[in-house]
Write an enzyme that holds these catalytic residues in place. Structure first.
Site, mmCIF file in Angstrom:
data_model
loop_
_atom_site.group_PDB
_atom_site.id
_atom_site.type_symbol
_atom_site.label_atom_id
_atom_site.label_comp_id
_atom_site.label_asym_id
_atom_site.label_seq_id
_atom_site.Cartn_x
_atom_site.Cartn_y
_atom_site.Cartn_z
ATOM 1 N N LYS A 35 -16.246 -35.806 -12.613
ATOM 2 C CA LYS A 35 -17.394 -34.885 -12.642
ATOM 3 C C LYS A 35 -17.108 -33.718 -13.585
ATOM 4 C CE LYS A 35 -15.621 -32.491 -8.529
ATOM 5 N NZ LYS A 35 -15.689 -32.415 -7.052
ATOM 6 N N ARG A 130 -21.233 -28.577 3.766
ATOM 7 C CA ARG A 130 -21.628 -28.432 2.371
ATOM 8 C C ARG A 130 -22.565 -29.577 1.983
ATOM 9 N NH1 ARG A 130 -17.449 -28.813 -2.676
ATOM 10 N NH2 ARG A 130 -17.446 -30.960 -1.924
ATOM 11 N N TYR A 244 -10.364 -3.084 -26.742
ATOM 12 C CA TYR A 244 -11.421 -2.349 -26.029
ATOM 13 C C TYR A 244 -10.841 -1.476 -24.917
ATOM 14 C CZ TYR A 244 -15.275 -5.166 -27.986
ATOM 15 O OH TYR A 244 -16.192 -5.759 -28.799
ATOM 16 N N MET A 292 -14.438 -11.230 -26.342
ATOM 17 C CA MET A 292 -15.209 -12.477 -26.286
ATOM 18 C C MET A 292 -14.544 -13.598 -27.082
ATOM 19 S SD MET A 292 -19.165 -13.189 -27.343
ATOM 20 C CE MET A 292 -19.800 -11.895 -26.302
#
Ligand SMILES: *Cc1c(COP(=O)(O)O)cnc(C)c1O
Length: 349
Positions: A35, A130, A244, A292
């Site tokens: 999956k 679930r 940053y 990023m």
């Protein structure tokens, strides 16, 4: 070229499948869970390698994923859909011979009406709350459903990665209560359940993460290497900051490499000032924040700037990196970005 390279060792995946297969008694079949694009590693290539290793039954989450695997494998192998039979899936299930694991009375009704005679399995809820049919509903529909000859009854463990957790035995007892005497093939265990021992294996196991080299399968062969190109290096004087937010400041004259991958590529921002990259056998700390598309790495101690640094490899597994990021190997793998160049390693015979 600033594209990073994700190397995926298909032979290691096949070896992990065989190793998990050997852990269960003869007569127990080992399926393969592919999956989420085979946990981010590429379902078509991975499924073909596993089929070559001997896997005959595959599990995916969605019918669309099943379609991709069917296209890769051709007719023959059984492809099971964990989300069951959703509205809109009928044609795909039929045309591509996909086997839904029905999860609710609604899905059971839909399936028997839309595709009578088409193979299906039933997922039972044994306590995880679930997916799957619960005990009272199951008692009500089992007599009718068993006539329609499901290919399997399955359930899923909530705490299999904690061998001593009392939930494991509780779910095992519930699974017996729901399935004993049906005479149908049963599937209960993913990677963690296989390691719990033979009473958890039943007829068919469904390993995923262990195939891809992740915990809790300690014996797994390493599958992925992720090598990131260095774009630029610079000298940074004491007192200068990097990245940053100025979150890292040089205490001594330093050399900083800027490396071409960031949080858009699955290097979580929580790795800021916390991960290690490797130049061969030499560790180099990630300094400053993850951006990023870029990270910055302290390479002051290297004799010369490297062309690339490894973030997944012999010295750092998917689970090591997950620990540094505060997550699990599953999330690292399935977050690997789609900007990486994927290189499949496979012995050609
Ligand atoms: C994801 C999943 C698996 C595989 O689990 P791993 O822990 O990766 O081995 C097996 N069965 C079901 C129902 C799943 O959702």
């Amino acid at each position: 070229m600033a594209t990073a390279t994700l190397s995926i060792d298909l032979d290691a995946i096949a070896a992990n499948w065989r190793a998990l297969d050997r852990l269960s008694a003869s007569g127990v079949q080992t399926a393969a869970v592919v999956k989420a694009d085979a946990y981010g590693l590429g379902a078509p290539r991975v499924a073909r390698a596993l089929a070559q290793a001997g896997a005959r039954r595959f599990f995916v989450a969605l019918a669309e994923e099943g379609a991709a695997v069917r296209q890769a494998l051709g007719p023959g192998p059984q492809i099971n859909i964990l989300s069951g039979h959703m509205a809109g899936d009928t044609e795909m299930l039929h045309d591509l011979d996909l086997t839904p694991m029905l999860n609710s009375l609604e899905q059971i009704t839909r399936h028997l009406e839309a595709l009578p005679g088409h193979p299906f399995g039933v997922q039972l809820d044994t306590g995880m709350n679930r997916l799957g049919v619960e005990l009272p509903e199951w008692q009500a529909v089992a007599p009718i459903l068993l006539e329609a000859d499901p290919v399997m009854l399955m359930s899923h463990l909530a705490c299999a990665d904690e061998p001593d957790h009392p939930m494991n035995l509780r779910q095992l007892e519930m699974f017996h209560e729901m399935t004993d005497g049906t005479g149908l093939p049963r599937s209960f265990s993913a990677t963690g359940g296989i390691l719990l021992g033979p009473q958890y294996h039943f007829d068919l196991t469904r390993p995923g993460i262990g195939l891809y080299g992740g915990q809790p399968f300690e014996m797994a062969s390493r599958v992925v290497t992720l090598s990131l190109p260095v774009i630029q290096t610079r000298e940074v004087a004491p007192g200068e900051a990097v990245g940053y937010g100025n979150t890292w400041e040089a205490e001594a004259p330093s050399v900083i490499a800027t490396v071409a991958a960031g949080y858009a590529d699955g290097l979580f921002r929580s790795l800021s000032n916390g991960a290690i990259l490797w130049d061969g056998n030499t560790p180099c700390p990630l300094v400053g924040r993850v951006s990023m598309d870029l990270i910055t790495v302290d390479i002051t101690h290297l004799p010369e700037p490297p062309k690339a640094l490894d973030i997944l490899g012999p010295h750092q597994s998917v689970d090591d990196l997950a620990d540094a990021a505060g997550t699990i190997g599953y999330e690292i793998l399935t977050s690997l970005g789609n900007r990486y160049g994927r290189r499949y390693v496979e012995a050609r015979g």
